[in-house]
Write a protein that holds these residues in place. Structure first.
Motif, PDB file in Angstrom:
ATOM      1  N   UNK A 147      -6.230   8.409   1.551  1.00 56.90           N
ATOM      2  CA  UNK A 147      -5.296   7.389   0.582  1.00 56.90           C
ATOM      3  C   UNK A 147      -3.641   7.282   1.722  1.00 56.90           C
ATOM      4  N   UNK A 148      -4.242   5.707   1.783  1.00 57.32           N
ATOM      5  CA  UNK A 148      -2.474   4.970   2.174  1.00 57.32           C
ATOM      6  C   UNK A 148      -2.047   5.038   1.562  1.00 57.32           C
ATOM      7  N   UNK A 149      -0.869   5.662   1.932  1.00 55.08           N
ATOM      8  CA  UNK A 149       0.803   5.645   1.327  1.00 55.08           C
ATOM      9  C   UNK A 149       1.406   4.676   1.385  1.00 55.08           C
ATOM     10  N   UNK A 150       1.954   4.228   0.138  1.00 52.95           N
ATOM     11  CA  UNK A 150       2.836   2.986  -0.440  1.00 52.95           C
ATOM     12  C   UNK A 150       4.124   3.056  -0.612  1.00 52.95           C
ATOM     13  N   UNK A 151       5.361   2.599  -0.305  1.00 59.28           N
ATOM     14  CA  UNK A 151       6.842   3.053  -1.396  1.00 59.28           C
ATOM     15  C   UNK A 151       7.272   1.150  -1.293  1.00 59.28           C
ATOM     16  N   UNK A 152       8.147   2.181  -3.191  1.00 54.75           N
ATOM     17  CA  UNK A 152       8.156   1.017  -3.230  1.00 54.75           C
ATOM     18  C   UNK A 152      10.038   1.422  -2.856  1.00 54.75           C
ATOM     19  N   UNK A 153      10.867   0.786  -2.520  1.00 53.60           N
ATOM     20  CA  UNK A 153      12.339   0.513  -1.761  1.00 53.60           C
ATOM     21  C   UNK A 153      12.838  -0.249  -3.813  1.00 53.60           C
TER      22      UNK A 153
END
Length: 155
Positions: A147-153
């Protein structure tokens, strides 16, 4: 559309457990479904890890489930699960649901970043996440699936 996040209670438990992301799963209670862990699995994770479980409603109709919280092992705020019942797919719920969860996480935690992971070949979920502003970190969560990890800043 009126998306509401509702605290999971005893009265809602079985309705949420029986909400499935895929019609093939209707006759089963399993740990993993095609695109997401089962709601039963994530309710257990909430208990063990202290995450917050929420039923997702559109007005008075249960449409999905989410859980989120601070993941101590990673030292960050995470949207651990977001699922939409299969009978509601294709109706434009993805982005409004995700925004409602983000808004609640910011309100509860005053967090500046939110992380999530998506099964690598779930193009629909990846598109929703990217539309809202999540970006890949380049890291992979190793679980049942990569599962690729995503980030919302956030501001």
């Amino acid at each position: 559309m009126n998306i509401r996040l509702v605290t999971l209670t005893e009265e809602l438990f079985w309705d949420v457990v029986n909400l499935k992301s895929d019609p093939e799963q209707e006759k089963n209670i399993q740990i993993f479904e095609r695109w997401v862990g089962s709601n039963a699995f994530f309710i257990g994770a909430c208990h063990v890890y202290g995450f917050t479980p929420k039923a997702i409603y559109d007005n008075e109709t249960l449409i999905g489930f989410t859980c989120y919280g601070y993941r101590r092992e990673h030292g960050r705020y995470e949207l651990v699960s977001m699922m939409l019942g299969h009978q509601f797919h294709g109706r434009g719920y993805g982005v409004p649901m995700l925004k409602a969860i983000i808004n609640e996480m910011v309100e509860v935690f005053s967090c500046k970043e939110i992380y999530l992971s998506v099964i690598h070949d779930n193009a629909r979920a990846i598109g929703i996440c990217e539309k809202v502003g999540f970006r890949p970190t380049g890291d992979i969560e190793k679980g049942f699936h990569d599962e690729p990890i995503y980030c919302l800043k956030l501001n």
